[in-house]
Design a protein around this motif. Structure first.
Motif, mmCIF file in Angstrom:
data_model
loop_
_atom_site.group_PDB
_atom_site.id
_atom_site.type_symbol
_atom_site.label_atom_id
_atom_site.label_comp_id
_atom_site.label_asym_id
_atom_site.label_seq_id
_atom_site.Cartn_x
_atom_site.Cartn_y
_atom_site.Cartn_z
ATOM 1 N N GLY A 73 0.816 -1.214 0.000
ATOM 2 C CA GLY A 73 0.000 0.000 0.000
ATOM 3 C C GLY A 73 0.848 1.262 0.000
ATOM 4 N N THR A 74 1.942 1.246 0.766
ATOM 5 C CA THR A 74 2.858 2.385 0.805
ATOM 6 C C THR A 74 3.571 2.543 -0.530
ATOM 7 N N VAL A 75 3.985 1.409 -1.125
ATOM 8 C CA VAL A 75 4.632 1.452 -2.439
ATOM 9 C C VAL A 75 3.690 2.058 -3.475
ATOM 10 N N ASN A 76 2.437 1.649 -3.436
ATOM 11 C CA ASN A 76 1.435 2.180 -4.363
ATOM 12 C C ASN A 76 1.285 3.684 -4.193
ATOM 13 N N LEU A 77 1.227 4.146 -2.948
ATOM 14 C CA LEU A 77 1.073 5.573 -2.648
ATOM 15 C C LEU A 77 2.232 6.390 -3.216
ATOM 16 N N VAL A 78 3.448 5.911 -3.002
ATOM 17 C CA VAL A 78 4.623 6.633 -3.483
ATOM 18 C C VAL A 78 4.708 6.580 -5.004
ATOM 19 N N ALA A 79 4.395 5.423 -5.581
ATOM 20 C CA ALA A 79 4.446 5.272 -7.041
ATOM 21 C C ALA A 79 3.513 6.247 -7.734
ATOM 22 N N SER A 80 2.373 6.526 -7.102
ATOM 23 C CA SER A 80 1.396 7.453 -7.703
ATOM 24 C C SER A 80 1.994 8.830 -7.946
ATOM 25 N N ASN A 131 -10.213 1.122 -13.623
ATOM 26 C CA ASN A 131 -11.345 2.057 -13.685
ATOM 27 C C ASN A 131 -10.900 3.520 -13.730
ATOM 28 N N LYS A 132 -9.767 3.758 -14.381
ATOM 29 C CA LYS A 132 -9.192 5.106 -14.554
ATOM 30 C C LYS A 132 -8.967 5.826 -13.223
ATOM 31 N N LYS A 133 -8.909 5.056 -12.145
ATOM 32 C CA LYS A 133 -8.841 5.651 -10.803
ATOM 33 C C LYS A 133 -7.762 5.018 -9.933
ATOM 34 N N HIS A 134 -7.694 3.695 -9.915
ATOM 35 C CA HIS A 134 -6.818 2.979 -8.991
ATOM 36 C C HIS A 134 -5.555 2.515 -9.710
ATOM 37 N N LEU A 135 -4.401 2.930 -9.206
ATOM 38 C CA LEU A 135 -3.132 2.463 -9.734
ATOM 39 C C LEU A 135 -2.821 1.090 -9.144
ATOM 40 N N ALA A 136 -2.384 0.143 -9.990
ATOM 41 C CA ALA A 136 -1.949 -1.168 -9.518
ATOM 42 C C ALA A 136 -0.495 -1.336 -9.896
#
Length: 307
Positions: A73-80, A131-136
């Motif tokens: 979750g932290t990786v996803n946040l930073v990647a964004s 859905n054009k919203k959530h980064l994976a």
């Protein structure tokens, strides 16, 4: 690789991730960086306006590397905050789920993981948008595993035991659903499934190989369809997961796509990088080619280092 004197590293620390609650994470990083002459700055997440705070700190400090210290979750946040920039993403895995760190061969040992950051070997990879919203950044799935993660998220028992407990609850009665998959440029497919995985990586965080044929940087992603199976088949599936042969089983279908639309009946739970999203009836998935430059452990040999 760049020399240490030319580097500026920003560490984004999730203080409530895994063992971070018990350790002096910033102190350990500071000691390592001083020993190896690595300039370091720090920001802790708080759960409030983190994405904005991270972006602002990056803009003010212009680091060449931003390291996520936490779980997926932290990786996803930073990647964004780093998509389509030249800034490298690093990972120090300390979470309950560290799937992307496993993919990149990054050790859970703190000092060894910092050594990977110091070596600075990196590669540009693709990511997914849901859905054009959530980064994976690692993987997303519908159905069985997403329900397990939702219950795990609600449980007080954390770690592998907590996940295993929820897994075996689900295993007793895995419910299936109907789905229609429209991959761009391909024939529409209809399935009964217990689970759909959307990923361009290879591993679950447990080390099980869910996508052995995929490549992390080919401009495509895979949809892995796990169809209903008899209870006695689960042992065969376990073996196939951990030997990299899951794609050969008759209950598995793998579709390679750049863009896909999926309809489910009834609505199914969705999880993205270990975070429950909710129940959905429709899903749009697209690949983000060459989206981020990520540091990996080039001294080991998972699927990631193959071309």
């Amino acid at each position: 690789m760049s020399s240490s004197e030319n580097r500026k590293i920003l560490f984004i620390i999730n203080p409530i991730s895994g063992n971070n609650q018990k350790n002096d994470v910033e102190g350990e990083i500071t000691r390592f960086c001083k020993t190896h002459s690595l300039p370091a700055s720090f920001l802790e997440t708080t759960g409030e306006n983190d994405e904005e705070r991270i972006t602002e700190t990056i803009n003010n400090n212009s680091p060449d590397t931003v390291v996520a210290v936490g779980g997926d979750g932290t990786v996803n946040l930073v990647a964004s905050a780093l998509i389509n920039t030249k800034t490298k993403l690093g990972i120090i895995p300390t979470g309950s789920a560290n799937g992307m760190a496993f993919e990149l061969n990054i050790p859970t040992n703190f000092e060894q993981a910092l050594s990977v950051i110091e070596r600075n070997a990196s590669r540009v990879i693709d990511l997914l948008k849901i859905n054009k919203k959530h980064l994976a950044i690692h993987l997303s799935d519908l159905g069985m595993n997403a329900r397990i993660i939702k219950r795990f998220d609600q449980e007080k028992i954390r770690g592998f035991y907590g996940y295993a407990r929820q897994f075996f609850k689900e295993l007793k009665s895995p419910s299936h659903f109907k789905c229609i998959v429209d991959c761009e440029g391909k024939k529409r497919r209809k399935y009964k499934a217990v689970m759909l995985v959307m990923t361009n990586t290879h591993f679950f965080g447990t080390g099980a190989v869910v996508n052995p044929t995929g490549k992390i940087d080919d401009g495509k992603f895979e949809i892995v369809v796990i169809k209903p199976y008899p209870w006695y088949y689960i042992f065969h599936m376990f073996l196939a997961f951990f030997t990299g042969n899951i794609h050969r089983l008759r209950h598995i279908r793998t579709l390679s796509c750049r863009h896909a639309r999926i309809k489910m009946q009834p609505a199914q739970d969705l999880q993205v990088d270990g975070e429950p999203v909710g129940e959905l009836k429709q899903l749009e998935v697209e690949v983000l080619p060459s989206a981020i430059n990520i540091i990996y452990n080039h001294q080991e040999n998972h699927f990631f280092v193959k071309t």
